[in-house]
Design a protein around this motif. Structure first.
Motif, PDB file in Angstrom:
ATOM      1  N   GLN A 282       3.823 141.447  17.065  1.00 57.93           N
ATOM      2  CA  GLN A 282       3.081 140.195  17.279  1.00 57.93           C
ATOM      3  C   GLN A 282       3.160 139.698  18.725  1.00 57.93           C
ATOM      4  OE1 GLN A 282       4.413 137.382  14.315  1.00 57.93           O
ATOM      5  NE2 GLN A 282       3.398 138.462  12.645  1.00 57.93           N
ATOM      6  N   GLU A 283       3.657 140.554  19.627  1.00 58.92           N
ATOM      7  CA  GLU A 283       3.797 140.127  21.022  1.00 58.92           C
ATOM      8  C   GLU A 283       2.441 139.906  21.693  1.00 58.92           C
ATOM      9  OE1 GLU A 283       5.987 142.018  19.547  1.00 58.92           O
ATOM     10  OE2 GLU A 283       7.789 140.845  20.000  1.00 58.92           O
ATOM     11  N   ASP A 284       1.416 140.616  21.219  1.00 56.61           N
ATOM     12  CA  ASP A 284       0.111 140.402  21.845  1.00 56.61           C
ATOM     13  C   ASP A 284      -1.025 140.333  20.821  1.00 56.61           C
ATOM     14  OD1 ASP A 284       0.026 143.003  21.072  1.00 56.61           O
ATOM     15  OD2 ASP A 284      -0.487 143.835  23.026  1.00 56.61           O
ATOM     16  N   THR A 285      -0.679 139.984  19.594  1.00 59.72           N
ATOM     17  CA  THR A 285      -1.714 139.912  18.558  1.00 59.72           C
ATOM     18  C   THR A 285      -1.403 138.809  17.553  1.00 59.72           C
ATOM     19  OG1 THR A 285      -1.886 142.319  18.694  1.00 59.72           O
ATOM     20  CG2 THR A 285      -3.016 141.288  16.863  1.00 59.72           C
ATOM     21  N   TYR A 286      -2.444 138.165  17.100  1.00 60.28           N
ATOM     22  CA  TYR A 286      -2.281 137.243  15.969  1.00 60.28           C
ATOM     23  C   TYR A 286      -3.408 137.496  15.003  1.00 60.28           C
ATOM     24  CZ  TYR A 286      -6.246 134.214  17.115  1.00 60.28           C
ATOM     25  OH  TYR A 286      -7.505 133.723  17.313  1.00 60.28           O
ATOM     26  N   GLN A 287      -3.147 137.109  13.775  1.00 52.91           N
ATOM     27  CA  GLN A 287      -4.170 137.212  12.748  1.00 52.91           C
ATOM     28  C   GLN A 287      -3.991 136.017  11.823  1.00 52.91           C
ATOM     29  OE1 GLN A 287      -4.157 141.193  11.101  1.00 52.91           O
ATOM     30  NE2 GLN A 287      -5.504 140.545   9.474  1.00 52.91           N
ATOM     31  N   LEU A 288      -5.081 135.373  11.476  1.00 49.15           N
ATOM     32  CA  LEU A 288      -4.985 134.240  10.551  1.00 49.15           C
ATOM     33  C   LEU A 288      -4.906 134.757   9.124  1.00 49.15           C
ATOM     34  CD1 LEU A 288      -7.768 132.009  12.134  1.00 49.15           C
ATOM     35  CD2 LEU A 288      -5.301 131.738  12.423  1.00 49.15           C
ATOM     36  N   ASP A 289      -4.235 133.995   8.283  1.00 46.01           N
ATOM     37  CA  ASP A 289      -4.154 134.303   6.864  1.00 46.01           C
ATOM     38  C   ASP A 289      -5.354 133.613   6.189  1.00 46.01           C
ATOM     39  OD1 ASP A 289      -3.680 134.124   4.148  1.00 46.01           O
ATOM     40  OD2 ASP A 289      -1.548 133.723   4.361  1.00 46.01           O
TER      41      ASP A 289
END
Ligand SMILES: [Zn+2]
Length: 138
Positions: free
Chosen positions: A53-60
């Motif tokens: 998760q150092e360079d990515t996010y994703q919404l739930d």
């Protein structure tokens, strides 16, 4: 333009610092008046990305629906999504563009060595090919 009230802003920065060195994400709730998006509340969300998760996010998606309901219950709209860039500038990355939607403002917070550094807001186009920078006040 987008204007973020102090309490909401403090929530966003606190969430970004807590998640460091991982990316955080969340929703911005408020009202739109005369072309100004006024953010009255920030709602931290979980980063649902299952890899690094150092360079990515994703919404739930389920949490997104819950946030939509919470917003409506307060007579607010979801005005946008915020996320952080740990040890990286607050630019809108290619992946950010791919995961964007054109009706939201996207605020990116640069967190350098665990502390807030700067932020920018972006408005992606419908084709998800570019995102214009939007004036941001906080
Ligand atoms: Zn990003």
């Amino acid at each position: 333009m987008i204007r973020i009230e102090k309490q909401a802003w403090d929530t966003m920065v606190a969430h970004a610092r807590e998640c460091y060195p991982r990316e955080c994400c969340g929703a911005m709730l408020g009202v739109e008046e005369n072309g100004v998006r006024l953010v009255k509340a920030a709602r931290p969300m979980r980063n649902a990305f299952e890899g690094a998760q150092e360079d990515t996010y994703q919404l739930d998606p389920a949490e997104q629906l819950a946030v939509e309901k919470e917003a409506r219950a307060q007579s607010f709209s979801v005005l946008g999504i915020f996320h952080s860039h740990p040890d990286c500038d607050a630019y809108f990355s290619k992946r950010d563009l791919q995961n964007s939607c054109p009706w939201y403002s996207f605020v990116v917070l640069s967190i350098q060595k665990g502390e807030f550094h700067h932020a920018n807001s972006f408005l992606p186009n419908f084709e998800q090919t570019e995102a214009k920078q939007e004036p941001l006040e906080y």
